[in-house]
Scaffold this active site. Structure first.
Site, PDB file in Angstrom:
ATOM      1  N   SER A  39      38.855  -6.097  73.260  1.00  0.00           N
ATOM      2  CA  SER A  39      37.871  -5.353  74.058  1.00  0.00           C
ATOM      3  C   SER A  39      38.526  -4.612  75.219  1.00  0.00           C
ATOM      4  CB  SER A  39      36.787  -6.305  74.568  1.00  0.00           C
ATOM      5  OG  SER A  39      37.370  -7.375  75.289  1.00  0.00           O
ATOM      6  N   THR A  40      39.590  -5.159  75.813  1.00  0.00           N
ATOM      7  CA  THR A  40      40.280  -4.460  76.900  1.00  0.00           C
ATOM      8  C   THR A  40      40.995  -3.233  76.343  1.00  0.00           C
ATOM      9  OG1 THR A  40      40.642  -6.660  77.835  1.00  0.00           O
ATOM     10  CG2 THR A  40      41.737  -4.826  78.935  1.00  0.00           C
ATOM     11  N   ALA A  92      45.588  -9.653  76.531  1.00  0.00           N
ATOM     12  CA  ALA A  92      46.092 -11.020  76.333  1.00  0.00           C
ATOM     13  C   ALA A  92      44.945 -11.998  76.559  1.00  0.00           C
ATOM     14  CB  ALA A  92      47.229 -11.319  77.310  1.00  0.00           C
ATOM     15  N   ASP A  93      45.094 -13.159  75.964  1.00  0.00           N
ATOM     16  CA  ASP A  93      44.134 -14.239  76.230  1.00  0.00           C
ATOM     17  C   ASP A  93      44.572 -15.056  77.437  1.00  0.00           C
ATOM     18  OD1 ASP A  93      42.379 -13.742  73.942  1.00  0.00           O
ATOM     19  OD2 ASP A  93      44.175 -14.188  72.803  1.00  0.00           O
ATOM     20  N   LYS A 103      48.200 -14.773  72.751  1.00  0.00           N
ATOM     21  CA  LYS A 103      47.438 -13.681  72.172  1.00  0.00           C
ATOM     22  C   LYS A 103      46.929 -14.090  70.799  1.00  0.00           C
ATOM     23  CE  LYS A 103      48.997  -9.601  72.293  1.00  0.00           C
ATOM     24  NZ  LYS A 103      47.577  -9.241  72.467  1.00  0.00           N
ATOM     25  N   GLY A 104      45.973 -13.316  70.299  1.00  0.00           N
ATOM     26  CA  GLY A 104      45.464 -13.596  68.967  1.00  0.00           C
ATOM     27  C   GLY A 104      44.000 -13.960  68.928  1.00  0.00           C
ATOM     28  N   GLY A 106      41.710 -12.063  68.961  1.00  0.00           N
ATOM     29  CA  GLY A 106      41.088 -11.102  68.042  1.00  0.00           C
ATOM     30  C   GLY A 106      41.713 -11.141  66.654  1.00  0.00           C
ATOM     31  N   GLU A 112      50.266  -7.313  66.185  1.00  0.00           N
ATOM     32  CA  GLU A 112      50.550  -7.084  67.609  1.00  0.00           C
ATOM     33  C   GLU A 112      52.015  -7.390  67.913  1.00  0.00           C
ATOM     34  OE1 GLU A 112      46.095  -7.971  69.424  1.00  0.00           O
ATOM     35  OE2 GLU A 112      47.537  -9.595  69.345  1.00  0.00           O
TER      36      GLU A 112
HETATM   37  C1  5RP Z   1      43.764  -9.774  69.880  1.00  0.00           C
HETATM   38  C2  5RP Z   1      44.381 -10.126  71.177  1.00  0.00           C
HETATM   39  C3  5RP Z   1      43.728  -9.612  72.410  1.00  0.00           C
HETATM   40  O1  5RP Z   1      44.647  -8.887  73.150  1.00  0.00           O
HETATM   41  C4  5RP Z   1      43.224 -10.772  73.219  1.00  0.00           C
HETATM   42  O2  5RP Z   1      42.404 -11.578  72.399  1.00  0.00           O
HETATM   43  C5  5RP Z   1      42.426 -10.292  74.435  1.00  0.00           C
HETATM   44  O3  5RP Z   1      41.229  -9.720  73.996  1.00  0.00           O
HETATM   45  P1  5RP Z   1      40.168  -9.093  74.984  1.00  0.00           P
HETATM   46  O4  5RP Z   1      40.781  -7.891  75.582  1.00  0.00           O
HETATM   47  O5  5RP Z   1      38.995  -8.784  74.088  1.00  0.00           O
HETATM   48  O6  5RP Z   1      39.818 -10.133  76.007  1.00  0.00           O
HETATM   49  O7  5RP Z   1      45.380 -10.791  71.268  1.00  0.00           O
HETATM   50  O8  5RP Z   1      44.396 -10.427  68.809  1.00  0.00           O
END
Ligand code: 5RP
EC number: 5.3.1.6
Length: 237
Positions: A39-40, A92-93, A103-104, A106, A112
């Protein structure tokens, strides 16, 4: 007495939009840009659309980002047709003070990591909720070959983690690469470099969501006071 000025409050979505726009400062005209997922990053892609005529295109880390880039008229290159990228921009998470990340969330972690490895510079865009002292509060995503899932769950259990198969609509989630994802709860990752190398060596692991060997060089962290730029490589951010 004059009324107290209310503190600025920004929602998480507004912080994501803020850092998405701030990342444009790292986009050099004429370049092919490495683009992450989430989403970012969607905010970044929407901002990138405002300069689509000044960039050559993008290498994308997921089908979802590819669709969004194309919808904005941004050309998407196959990774195999590009030798090197100046910059990779992704969310990033979790991110720690050394630029190591989880990460991951999504499920795009494998692509990535591939696109990050192509880039000279990794710019992480994140709202302040992602900043941690030690990685592990966010359940660690691991993309796995389905037949290895049970055995890998036992290996994570031996480390004190509880690995759960990620589901979507009641069935195992299938990644863009046709594999499954485990989310490992309860880990504390004190040595991200060693942890990443160890888990990568386990048979059936496609990619572990610790990004230590491909850590961020810069983080643009969205805070209510504005974007904090944190450089991890000693260079000017
Ligand atoms: C996807 C990722 C994203 O960068 C991570 O999940 C952050 O997502 P968001 O920007 O929606 O908070 O690693 O695989």
């Amino acid at each position: 007495m004059p009324p107290t000025t209310p503190l600025t409050t920004m929602t998480q979505d507004e912080l994501k939009a803020l850092v998405g726009r701030a990342a444009l400062a790292y986009v050099e005209p004429g370049q092919i840009i490495g683009v992450g997922t989430g989403s970012t990053v969607n905010c970044f892609i929407d901002a990138l659309a405002t300069m689509r005529d000044r960039i050559a295109g993008a290498v994308s880390s997921s089908e979802a980002s590819t669709q969004r880039l194309r919808a904005h008229g941004i050309r998407v290159f196959d990774a195999n047709d590009v030798d090197e990228l100046a910059v990779y921009i992704d969310g990033a998470d979790e991110i720690d003070p050394r630029g190591y990340m989880i990460k991951g969330g999504g499920a795009a972690l494998t692509r990535e990591k591939i696109v990050a490895a192509m880039a000279r510079r990794f710019v992480c865009i994140a709202d302040q909720s992602k900043w941690v002292e030690t990685l592990g509060r966010f359940p660690l995503p691991v993309e796995v070959i389905p037949m290895a899932a049970r055995r890998l769950m036992r290996q994570f259990a031996a480390l004190g983690g509880e690995a759960r198969l990620r589901l979507r609509d009641g069935a195992p989630l299938v990644t863009d690469n046709g594999q499954h994802v485990l989310d490992v709860h309860g880990l504390r990752i004190d040595d991200p470099l060693a942890f990443e190398s160890m888990v990568n060596d386990w048979p059936g692991v496609v990619t572990v969501g610790v990004f230590a060997h491909q850590r961020a060089h810069v983080c643009l962290l969205g805070t209510p006071e504005g974007v904090r730029t944190i450089a991890f490589d000693g260079s000017a951010a």
